[in-house]
Design a protein around this motif. Structure first.
Motif, mmCIF file in Angstrom:
data_model
loop_
_atom_site.group_PDB
_atom_site.id
_atom_site.type_symbol
_atom_site.label_atom_id
_atom_site.label_comp_id
_atom_site.label_asym_id
_atom_site.label_seq_id
_atom_site.Cartn_x
_atom_site.Cartn_y
_atom_site.Cartn_z
ATOM 1 N N ARG A 481 0.836 -1.198 0.000
ATOM 2 C CA ARG A 481 0.000 0.000 0.000
ATOM 3 C C ARG A 481 0.868 1.243 0.000
ATOM 4 N N ALA A 482 0.274 2.371 -0.379
ATOM 5 C CA ALA A 482 0.978 3.656 -0.357
ATOM 6 C C ALA A 482 1.296 4.048 1.080
ATOM 7 N N ASP A 483 2.451 4.654 1.290
ATOM 8 C CA ASP A 483 2.847 5.060 2.642
ATOM 9 C C ASP A 483 1.846 6.037 3.242
ATOM 10 N N TRP A 484 1.364 7.001 2.436
ATOM 11 C CA TRP A 484 0.417 7.967 3.001
ATOM 12 C C TRP A 484 -0.870 7.300 3.445
ATOM 13 N N ALA A 485 -1.296 6.265 2.713
ATOM 14 C CA ALA A 485 -2.528 5.568 3.091
ATOM 15 C C ALA A 485 -2.330 4.770 4.370
ATOM 16 N N PHE A 500 -7.186 13.297 8.433
ATOM 17 C CA PHE A 500 -6.404 12.445 7.527
ATOM 18 C C PHE A 500 -7.315 11.693 6.563
ATOM 19 N N ALA A 501 -8.410 12.349 6.180
ATOM 20 C CA ALA A 501 -9.403 11.700 5.311
ATOM 21 C C ALA A 501 -9.040 11.903 3.836
ATOM 22 N N TYR A 502 -7.821 11.593 3.481
ATOM 23 C CA TYR A 502 -7.374 11.778 2.106
ATOM 24 C C TYR A 502 -7.846 10.622 1.236
ATOM 25 N N ARG A 503 -8.325 10.970 0.050
ATOM 26 C CA ARG A 503 -8.773 9.931 -0.888
ATOM 27 C C ARG A 503 -7.743 9.661 -1.977
ATOM 28 N N ALA A 505 -3.498 10.979 -3.615
ATOM 29 C CA ALA A 505 -2.294 11.784 -3.446
ATOM 30 C C ALA A 505 -2.566 13.243 -3.800
ATOM 31 N N ALA A 506 -3.460 13.474 -4.771
ATOM 32 C CA ALA A 506 -3.787 14.850 -5.163
ATOM 33 C C ALA A 506 -4.418 15.616 -4.004
ATOM 34 N N ASP A 507 -5.250 14.944 -3.200
ATOM 35 C CA ASP A 507 -5.825 15.578 -2.012
ATOM 36 C C ASP A 507 -4.723 16.137 -1.114
ATOM 37 N N ILE A 508 -3.703 15.323 -0.891
ATOM 38 C CA ILE A 508 -2.608 15.723 -0.006
ATOM 39 C C ILE A 508 -1.829 16.870 -0.634
ATOM 40 N N THR A 535 -6.912 20.396 -10.006
ATOM 41 C CA THR A 535 -7.907 19.327 -10.084
ATOM 42 C C THR A 535 -7.213 17.975 -10.190
ATOM 43 N N GLU A 536 -7.999 16.922 -9.980
ATOM 44 C CA GLU A 536 -7.432 15.573 -10.123
ATOM 45 C C GLU A 536 -6.860 15.390 -11.530
ATOM 46 N N ARG A 537 -7.593 15.854 -12.518
ATOM 47 C CA ARG A 537 -7.135 15.690 -13.904
ATOM 48 C C ARG A 537 -5.858 16.482 -14.147
#
Length: 894
Positions: A481-485, A500-503, A505-508, A535-537
């Motif tokens: 898994r990703a370290d941030w997750a 820490f409700a990140y969905r 990497a872009a959120d962070i 944006t995510e895109r």
């Protein structure tokens, strides 16, 4: 690697190389079966399509061998629920019992910025521990401290284009030809196209020094004397920018007075540095008369007990002449790791908060309010050396290591291994299950499988402040898994879920960018507020951009250079000259340990080889841990080129193969840092370093440790090739290297050929053996077959013979053998042409091939490249090719 068929090939993914701080763009084309084809990205401004040997071989490093694929708790496989519960529960218990400052995090420049951000937020804002440091402490923290003292901020003033435009490039403590080869090719291009001169300042005449116009082989630790002497010279010759000094700086008189005390003239500079006075005059003259000067400095400056002063001595000379922030001029810190700068941006060092903020009350309050952090720290934590010493003392009860291998890279690592055993909780987020640090044990040990390069998604920042994307192009293997997750899940279990409700990497990244702009009126250098609403895109498509990139007043491209306007990030906007201390390590040697140990990198390997060690190409250049010794010292201590020596310091000892070279100074020895307990029996270099920390930066000294050396003799030497890695018998000296088709051991032992013949039969009972036996001369060769297929090959010779396994590796790589191949294994002689030891790792070109090209009429580096491609990619092998030319031509003519 086999190329995928066009019908199955996925589109190329633009990503960033995971090695050094150059931050090269990579085109990765997955084959749909877990493999990938690698090419340089011609549109990336860091490399314009070029890749070094390590980057070119990335496709050979993405296999799952030795990967950690499931969580482990105390050596047993666990669910994620169980592992994360163990981590969160233990952290809470330890914090309640001993206080939050009994918990420490040790991070890595291998992490992505988003991972780094979450780790610092969790630790410093919510758990409430200040003890968060990073292996960048071993890499760039002295540069950070020098920048802050001079500029008021950790700001790199220039960019890579300055290398293209400079008329003089001074490289201090930097073997750029091997450690930053893509930047070094830009320097060579500048020399070829505009006559740029290159000066190297280094106790070793490295491959970079071989290519320089002037090499200054200073005594270890005397950089401050050299640049103090330069400052005095510039003042005495009337070559200062008096207006710039008066209007934009402070502290010049004190800095110059101190410089005069250290090196009042060229003669005194020569005495202090061990240089010839003529060479000092030549360097001073070049710097004085050349307006466009870039001074690049790296680990030879930073990894020192006086590293910060060395950096400031360099910066002083640029400030004094106004050569900063303008095209082709300025000090340039050459960063060691791919995301050391990204880590600095988010507060990865123990003496920083996020977004380049520190611990002034207003800054602490600003971050507290932005994060809504209930437990934010208010002061600095312990830096790496002190942190691990605190573990030894029992002050730190829990340690979480992410993406780094301190049991190999930290000084005095044997003491660290012992200290870890006393931890109440030892957590390692890691991709490789067999790393030295993953195999260490605390009272409770939790291993968490992390994503590796090619699987994880986020951003990195290179040495010129350029933010680039690392993109995933491989599926997450196993349960990685990703370290941030991972950290987000632990935060939720500790009750901090809302923060820490990140969905993604872009959120962070958006939060990171917003914090950089929060209440930033231009008084802070790091500002990427222009990306806070990405944006995510747009994040997915993000192109490399330099910071600062504020929300207003920018064209969206960032700024290539800073400080040309004379405005810095101090309270009065003036830069600061620093009165540096005199060199204090020139007499590092002692009667009991009469040599000075220097450590560093080699061309084709990276850090502790958990990635590059998977590549047979990269393992072909230097296959064993070695020590470089000057010929005078070899005679003095009875050492032989290709033999063995035991290097010992107060911290430990290592047994290494000897390389005799006049590239090191008499009285000095050099040992590379890469080998670990995974890859060698007795080759860990950093464990020998005394690691005295710089009093300002906390960066440990890895370049000047008192050492002794003595010869070591073995009865036999040889090699063993096997299809799968084989644990060597006890008592062998060995080094492991990946070879095509399997794994190889180069070994030495006190056993004779008879004992080795018995040992191979014991290792492969019931298999078909073809043998060559001459025990009277200590010779034994054996090939082992299973159902007619070669599964192992062993060669044993007397201990004074260095094994040559190039022919055997070529045969071993073939799927099917004919009678000639079988005879080659037993005779050790080629029936046809041999490639020889690898010289050019990018194209896999061996020594014999290059010598044949030269004998056939290739009389220059360019002609050799046209003939066999050697030296035509990153160029880091060009110094070796150049050395071959005269000797090989002479042999051919004879």
């Amino acid at each position: 690697m086999t190329q995928p068929s066009p019908a199955l090939a996925a589109p190329a993914v633009k990503t960033t190389c995971p090695y050094c701080g150059v931050g090269c763009g990579v085109l990765a084309t997955p084959d749909g079966q877990g493999g990938v084809a690698i090419a340089g990205d011609p549109e990336h401004p860091a490399n314009f399509g070029r890749l070094c040997s390590k980057g070119s071989a990335l496709g050979e490093t993405v296999d799952l061998q030795d990967r950690l694929l499931k969580p482990m708790v105390d050596g047993q496989a666990s669910s994620w629920e169980g592992a994360l519960g163990a981590v969160a529960g233990s952290l809470k218990k330890i914090a309640d019992r001993h206080g939050p400052d009994s918990i420490a995090f040790y991070l890595s420049g291998q992490l992505l910025t988003e991972d780094y951000y979450v780790a610092n937020k969790l630790a410093k804002g919510f758990l409430g521990t200040p003890h968060v440091d990073t292996n960048s402490r071993l890499c760039m923290s002295s540069a950070v401290a020098a920048h802050r003292r001079a500029f008021g901020s950790d700001t790199v003033p220039g960019c890579y284009e300055d290398l293209d435009e400079a008329d003089l490039i001074v490289l201090v403590g930097s073997n750029a030809a091997w450690c930053h080869p893509i930047l070094f090719r830009r320097m060579i291009d500048a020399r070829n196209q505009r006559g740029t001169r290159i000066v190297t300042v280094d106790p070793r005449r490295t491959q970079t020094g071989e290519e320089a116009d002037l090499h200054l082989g200073i005594a270890p630790g005397t950089d401050t004397a050299l640049f103090s002497g330069l400052l005095v010279h510039l003042a005495d010759q009337g070559k200062l920018d008096s207006r710039f000094i008066a209007e934009h700086t402070a502290g010049f008189d004190g800095a110059l007075e101190r410089a005069r005390q250290i090196a009042p003239d060229a003669a005194a500079t020569a005495r202090a540095t061990g240089l010839a006075e003529a060479d000092v005059h030549a360097f001073f003259d070049l710097f004085e008369k050349t307006q466009k000067v870039v001074t690049g400095f790296s680990q030879g400056v930073n990894q020192s007990a006086q590293g910060t002063d060395k950096g400031n001595a360099i910066i002083n000379c640029h400030l004094a002449t106004g050569r900063i922030g303008r095209p082709g001029m300025g000090p340039l810190s050459l960063t060691g790791q791919p995301n050391a700068m990204g880590g600095r941006e988010v507060g990865g060092l123990a003496n920083m908060l996020a977004a380049h903020m520190h611990f002034g009350p207003e800054e602490v309050d600003r971050v507290r309010r932005f994060w809504k952090a209930p437990n934010i720290i208010t002061g600095e934590g312990m830096k790496a050396v002190a942190l691990f010493e605190a573990i030894e003392r029992g002050k730190i009860k829990a340690l979480w290591v992410m993406g780094t291998n301190p049991l190999v890279s930290m000084p005095r690592a044997d003491r660290i291994r012992a200290a870890i055993a006393g931890l109440d909780l030892y957590v390692v987020s890691e991709a490789i299950a067999t790393s030295d640090s993953a195999r260490a044990k605390g009272k409770k040990t939790v291993l968490l499988p992390a994503l590796a390069w090619g699987e994880k998604d986020g951003t990195v920042t290179n040495s010129e402040r350029r933010i680039s994307r690392q993109r995933a192009f491989l599926k997450a293997p196993g349960e990685a898994r990703a370290d941030w997750a991972i950290m987000g899940d632990v935060a939720r279990r500790l009750g901090y879920g809302d923060s820490f409700a990140y969905r993604s990497a872009a959120d962070i990244f958006r939060e990171h960018a917003a914090l950089s702009a929060f209440e930033n009126d231009g008084s802070r250098d790091f500002d990427i507020g222009g990306l806070a609403d990405i944006t995510e895109r747009a994040y997915d498509a993000h192109l490399p951009q330099q910071w600062p990139l504020p929300k207003r007043g920018t064209d969206g491209k960032g700024r290539a250079r800073l400080f040309a306007d004379g405005r810095f990030f101090t309270f009065d906007r003036r830069a600061r000259f620093v009165a540096v201390q005199p060199p204090a390590l020139a007499q590092a040697a002692t009667p009991e340990r009469p040599l000075v140990l220097n450590t560093g990198r080699v061309r084709d390997h990276w850090h502790t080889m958990t990635r590059t060690g998977k590549s047979q190409r990269l393992s072909g250049h230097r296959a064993v841990p070695f020590v470089e010794v000057h010929p005078d010292d070899a005679t003095r201590f009875g050492l032989k080129d290709g033999g063995f020596a035991r290097v010992s310091t107060e911290a430990g000892q290592a047994t290494l193969e000897v390389t005799v070279t006049d590239g090191v100074r008499p009285g000095s020895v050099f040992v590379p840092m890469h080998w670990s307990d995974m890859t060698a029996s007795d080759g860990r270099a950093a464990a020998l370093a005394r690691g005295i920390p710089d009093p300002v930066s906390g960066q440990p000294e890895l370049k000047a440790t008192p050492a002794a050396i003595e010869p070591v003799a073995y009865r036999s030497r040889g090699y063993l090739l096997t299809r799968a890695p084989l644990g060597p018998p006890p008592g062998w000296w060995w080094a492991r290297a990946t070879v095509s088709g399997g794994s190889g051991l180069l070994f030495a032992t006190q056993e004779g050929s008879r004992e080795m013949a018995l040992a191979i039969r014991g290792l492969f009972p019931g298999q078909e053996l073809a043998e060559y036996v001459d025990h009277a001369r200590g010779l034994y060769r054996c090939a082992v077959y299973t159902e007619g297929k070669l599964v192992a090959a062993l060669s044993v010779a007397p201990g004074d013979r260095r094994p040559d396994w190039e022919l055997a590796k070529q045969v071993f790589a073939q799927p099917d053998l004919d009678a000639v191949d079988r005879r080659t294994l037993l005779s050790g002689r080629a029936a046809g042409a041999s490639a020889g030891p690898v010289v050019c790792a990018c194209h896999g070109v061996g020594l014999d091939v290059i010598n044949a090209a030269i004998a056939g009429g290739a009389g220059s580096v360019e002609a050799v490249g046209a003939c066999c491609k050697a030296g035509t990619n990153c160029g880091s092998c060009i110094p070796e090719i150049r050395k071959l030319l005269p000797g090989a031509l002479a042999r051919s003519a004879a």
